[in-house]
Design a protein around this motif. Structure first.
Motif, PDB file in Angstrom:
ATOM      1  N   UNK A   1      -4.825  15.042  -0.566  1.00  0.00           N
ATOM      2  CA  UNK A   1      -3.465  14.440  -1.138  1.00  0.00           C
ATOM      3  C   UNK A   1      -3.533  14.214  -2.746  1.00  0.00           C
ATOM      4  N   UNK A   2      -4.440  13.552  -2.908  1.00  0.00           N
ATOM      5  CA  UNK A   2      -4.765  12.807  -4.316  1.00  0.00           C
ATOM      6  C   UNK A   2      -5.176  14.037  -5.182  1.00  0.00           C
TER       7      UNK A   2
ATOM      8  N   UNK B   1       0.717  -1.109   0.050  1.00  0.00           N
ATOM      9  CA  UNK B   1       0.233  -0.073  -0.019  1.00  0.00           C
ATOM     10  C   UNK B   1       0.861   1.123  -0.368  1.00  0.00           C
TER      11      UNK B   1
ATOM     12  N   UNK C   1       2.846  15.579  -0.295  1.00  0.00           N
ATOM     13  CA  UNK C   1       3.689  14.746  -0.809  1.00  0.00           C
ATOM     14  C   UNK C   1       3.716  14.679  -2.210  1.00  0.00           C
ATOM     15  N   UNK C   2       2.593  14.609  -2.920  1.00  0.00           N
ATOM     16  CA  UNK C   2       2.415  14.535  -4.162  1.00  0.00           C
ATOM     17  C   UNK C   2       2.406  16.108  -4.888  1.00  0.00           C
TER      18      UNK C   2
ATOM     19  N   UNK D   1      -2.016  16.514  -6.683  1.00  0.00           N
ATOM     20  CA  UNK D   1      -1.298  16.453  -7.753  1.00  0.00           C
ATOM     21  C   UNK D   1      -1.987  16.825  -9.083  1.00  0.00           C
TER      22      UNK D   1
ATOM     23  N   UNK E   1      -1.741  -0.750 -11.696  1.00  0.00           N
ATOM     24  CA  UNK E   1      -1.203  -1.411 -10.560  1.00  0.00           C
ATOM     25  C   UNK E   1      -1.159  -3.000 -10.874  1.00  0.00           C
TER      26      UNK E   1
ATOM     27  N   UNK F   1       2.261   1.803  -3.226  1.00  0.00           N
ATOM     28  CA  UNK F   1       1.463   2.253  -4.430  1.00  0.00           C
ATOM     29  C   UNK F   1       0.881   3.697  -4.122  1.00  0.00           C
TER      30      UNK F   1
ATOM     31  N   UNK G   1      -2.600   9.874 -11.683  1.00  0.00           N
ATOM     32  CA  UNK G   1      -4.099   9.390 -11.557  1.00  0.00           C
ATOM     33  C   UNK G   1      -4.045   9.650  -9.718  1.00  0.00           C
TER      34      UNK G   1
ATOM     35  N   UNK H   1       3.588   5.789  -5.667  1.00  0.00           N
ATOM     36  CA  UNK H   1       3.551   6.060  -7.002  1.00  0.00           C
ATOM     37  C   UNK H   1       2.386   6.845  -7.595  1.00  0.00           C
ATOM     38  N   UNK H   2       1.225   6.709  -7.114  1.00  0.00           N
ATOM     39  CA  UNK H   2       0.120   7.570  -7.644  1.00  0.00           C
ATOM     40  C   UNK H   2       0.305   9.001  -7.185  1.00  0.00           C
ATOM     41  N   UNK H   3       1.317   9.202  -6.279  1.00  0.00           N
ATOM     42  CA  UNK H   3       1.577  10.781  -6.053  1.00  0.00           C
ATOM     43  C   UNK H   3       2.740  11.243  -6.847  1.00  0.00           C
ATOM     44  N   UNK H   4       3.164  10.427  -7.924  1.00  0.00           N
ATOM     45  CA  UNK H   4       4.386  10.833  -8.838  1.00  0.00           C
ATOM     46  C   UNK H   4       5.557  10.471  -8.363  1.00  0.00           C
ATOM     47  N   UNK H   5       5.855   9.613  -7.313  1.00  0.00           N
ATOM     48  CA  UNK H   5       7.223   9.165  -7.029  1.00  0.00           C
ATOM     49  C   UNK H   5       7.755   8.114  -7.830  1.00  0.00           C
TER      50      UNK H   5
ATOM     51  N   UNK I   1      -7.669  -1.392 -10.560  1.00  0.00           N
ATOM     52  CA  UNK I   1      -6.063  -1.408 -10.650  1.00  0.00           C
ATOM     53  C   UNK I   1      -5.555  -1.428 -11.903  1.00  0.00           C
TER      54      UNK I   1
ATOM     55  N   UNK J   1      -5.500   8.514  -6.340  1.00  0.00           N
ATOM     56  CA  UNK J   1      -5.816   7.026  -5.981  1.00  0.00           C
ATOM     57  C   UNK J   1      -6.127   7.609  -4.304  1.00  0.00           C
TER      58      UNK J   1
ATOM     59  N   UNK K   1       2.436   3.880 -13.128  1.00  0.00           N
ATOM     60  CA  UNK K   1       1.413   4.760 -12.264  1.00  0.00           C
ATOM     61  C   UNK K   1       1.968   6.063 -12.036  1.00  0.00           C
ATOM     62  N   UNK K   2       3.230   6.078 -11.625  1.00  0.00           N
ATOM     63  CA  UNK K   2       3.671   7.546 -11.237  1.00  0.00           C
ATOM     64  C   UNK K   2       3.816   8.610 -12.638  1.00  0.00           C
TER      65      UNK K   2
ATOM     66  N   UNK L   1      -7.707   4.982  -1.369  1.00  0.00           N
ATOM     67  CA  UNK L   1      -8.076   3.813  -0.964  1.00  0.00           C
ATOM     68  C   UNK L   1      -9.247   3.566   0.262  1.00  0.00           C
TER      69      UNK L   1
ATOM     70  N   UNK M   1       0.950   7.887   4.803  1.00  0.00           N
ATOM     71  CA  UNK M   1       2.056   7.432   5.010  1.00  0.00           C
ATOM     72  C   UNK M   1       2.652   7.629   6.591  1.00  0.00           C
TER      73      UNK M   1
ATOM     74  N   UNK N   1       5.774  16.939  -5.905  1.00  0.00           N
ATOM     75  CA  UNK N   1       6.502  16.271  -6.887  1.00  0.00           C
ATOM     76  C   UNK N   1       5.638  16.576  -8.418  1.00  0.00           C
TER      77      UNK N   1
END
Lengths: 228, 357
Positions: free
Chosen positions: B145-146, A122, B99-100, B149, B49, A125, B78, A128-132, B44, B80, B73-74, B82, B88, B103
């Motif tokens: 956060x989503x 998780x 975080x995003x 970006x 993913x 994932x 998108x 990655x979705x946040x662009x890392x 996914x 995401x 994905x990065x 969950x 984190x 970036x």
């Protein structure tokens, strides 16, 4: 107990160098390997896992024997090196370093792959979705969340390399400044009935090993508490 | 613009997933179906993913997966979110939120922290540690956060199902506001009819690894056998605007000819259209407009359809004076005694009304 003489200091220096290099090399190699192992349960992974764990059950002399054959002047690796104008690896520091990396590999791979498995997919994932990208994910998410695993892997690798004896004796012999590590020196002292010198070095290793394990277990415990 | 999807996934001899569809990319599209119908797998695949061999994923003009081409994905941009909190754990709420954003190249940033934190009501939470946040608060930070970006697409995987009823109530208005204000197309995976009715503009019904049909929410609610009615029976959704509260604390909803009075305390007046979700079993029918009755919401309606009886209940579909569909659930006996027939004008009495906002 006697004071440490030049032979002892030389052995300490060789040992420390061997442990440090082994640890650095293994952390670099074990991280991607452990990551791959933690990603699933395919047959290929089980095979690799078993191979990595072999040094845990094999007598060190078996590993040392085959390495001596392979790395020596007529072996596959040693012979090739000779034909390239280089030296073969038997009875050299590079040789025992190579052996240590193999011999201590399970102690680096297992804590890391456990740490990676308990991390789950998780957080990765999410990152990655946040662009890392991959390296960014490792630096900003995976490493900070599995730092305990890295500390345990590094400490165990270092300590286990310190305790290496059979493999080194088989492959490296006992060349001062090159392959004579503490454990071999203690053996030599004992052989020569020089019990006092053997005792002071042994006690040193004993204390060091205890402190190391104490550190590892406290980290493990702190991690468990933090998880619950 | 559409999201084109083709994917086949076999498990032994059976298809686990067989998708060949194009989902419109505007508003909120719900992927609705029971657990195990393949909706999360589909999500996914869209996210990259799950890399299913032979699958095709095209987002408008962008090819995300086709043949050997695969965009990780990065690089898809998108957002995401969950099911369970996925903040984190080694970062603070603020660091998670940003975080995003950090970036995202400056030229692509369209949504910025001040507006997003205001939209989601998370301004006051950012200095807290993550373990001091409630489930709903964590989910709001995940949403923010989503969004930060500036995603091209938001994928929400049952974002409310891990929350208790109260947290759901708390977060729902933020979600619907986000869907409306962010202008990012959203795909919402859900098995909860209520979530779909509150948020979705259209519904893709999934069963056994296939998309059976894609309906607008209105079409989906107009079918008497709609899978959305499986849990709580038939439901109607009325759309309208909420006015200022009167002296008695009640707020008017909808135009004068089809006005309802709402009692909830949290609702805000505004220009925005809000949804009112009404269970058919909470709606009664009367031939005259009863005056001496505690129920305050009486709407003049016309019968449009009378469904055949099921489990000894009949759903009567009516339309209100402003043309919206309102379902009432009555007994066959009531239909017979009142002589209900299509085209008849009568009054719908709504006992309890839950405003969706």
């Amino acid at each position: 107990m006697s004071a440490l003489g030049p032979a002892e200091w030389q052995a300490i220096e060789v040992t420390f160098r061997l442990c440090l290099y082994t640890t650095l090399i293994l952390l670099t190699l074990a991280t991607p390997l452990a990551w791959w192992l933690a990603q699933g349960r395919s047959t290929a992974r089980v095979v690799v896992q078993a191979i990595v764990a072999l040094p845990l059950v094999l007598p060190p002399t078996v590993l040392g024997f085959y390495l001596l054959v392979a790395l020596g002047p007529r072996g596959v690796v040693g012979g090739t090196l000779e034909s390239m104008g280089l030296h073969h690896l038997a009875f050299s520091f590079e040789g025992i370093l190579f052996a240590s990396v193999l011999y201590s590999m399970p102690f680096a791979v297992q804590p890391l792959s456990e740490a990676f498995a308990s991390l789950g997919r998780r957080p990765v994932e999410v990152a990655s979705s946040l662009g890392a990208g991959a390296l960014d994910r490792f630096r900003s998410v995976i490493f900070p969340l599995t730092r305990g695993g890295f500390v345990v892997a590094a400490t165990l690798t270092f300590a286990h390399t310190l305790g290496e004896f059979g493999v080194i004796l088989m492959l490296g012999g006992s060349i001062p400044g090159e392959t004579k590590v503490l454990s071999v020196l203690i053996y030599d002292h004992a052989e020569a009935m020089n019990y006092e010198a053997a005792h002071s070095l042994s006690l040193m290793l004993l204390l060091f090993a205890f402190v190391t394990l104490f550190v590892v277990y406290s980290i493990n415990r702190r991690f468990q508490v933090a998880r619950v | 613009m559409t999201l084109q999807l083709q994917a086949r996934l076999c498990h032994g001899d059976e298809f686990e997933l067989r998708i060949d569809t194009a989902l419109p990319l505007d508003g909120v599209t719900a992927l609705f179906g029971r657990s195990g119908c393949g909706k999360t797998t589909l999500l996914r695949i869209i996210a990259g993913l799950e890399r299913v061999p032979g699958a095709t994923v095209r987002f408008g003009e962008e090819v995300w997966q086709a043949g050997r081409r695969f965009v990780p994905l990065h690089r898809r941009r998108i957002g995401l979110v969950f099911q369970e909190h996925s903040l984190l754990p080694h970062l603070s709420a603020r660091e998670n939120l940003l975080y995003g954003y950090r970036r995202t190249p400056e030229s692509l940033r369209r949504l910025h922290p001040p507006e997003v934190t205001a939209m989601l009501g998370i301004d006051g939470l950012l200095d807290r540690r993550i373990d001091q946040l409630s489930g709903g608060e964590r989910q709001r930070i995940s949403l923010g956060r989503a969004l930060l970006i500036t995603p091209q697409l938001l994928l929400l995987d049952e974002p409310l199902s891990a929350l208790d009823t109260q947290s759901k109530r708390e977060i729902m208005p933020f979600l619907s506001r986000m869907a409306e204000e962010s202008q990012v197309p959203i795909i919402l995976v859900s098995h909860a009819p209520e979530e779909v009715e509150r948020l979705a503009d259209r519904v893709a019904f999934m069963q056994a690894g296939r998309i059976e049909r894609i309906d607008s929410l209105h079409e989906a609610l107009a079918r008497s056998d709609s899978p959305l009615f499986a849990d709580e029976g038939a439901v109607s959704v009325l759309e309208g605007r909420v006015g200022e509260a009167g002296e008695d604390g009640l707020r008017p909803f909808g135009p004068p000819e089809a006005r309802l009075w709402l009692s909830g305390a949290e609702q805000r007046a505004g220009d925005r259209t809000t949804r009112l979700r009404i269970l058919a079993r909470d709606v009664s029918l009367a031939l005259d407009d009863p005056q001496r009755i505690s129920i305050q919401n009486h709407l003049p309606v016309t019968i449009e359809r009378i469904d055949p009886p099921r489990h000894n209940r009949i759903v009567v579909a009516c339309h209100t004076a402003d043309g919206q569909l309102l379902l009432a659930e009555v007994t066959p006996r009531a239909v017979r005694l009142l002589g209900l027939a299509v085209g008849q004008r009568l009054y719908a009495l709504i006992k309890s009304v839950a405003l969706l906002e």
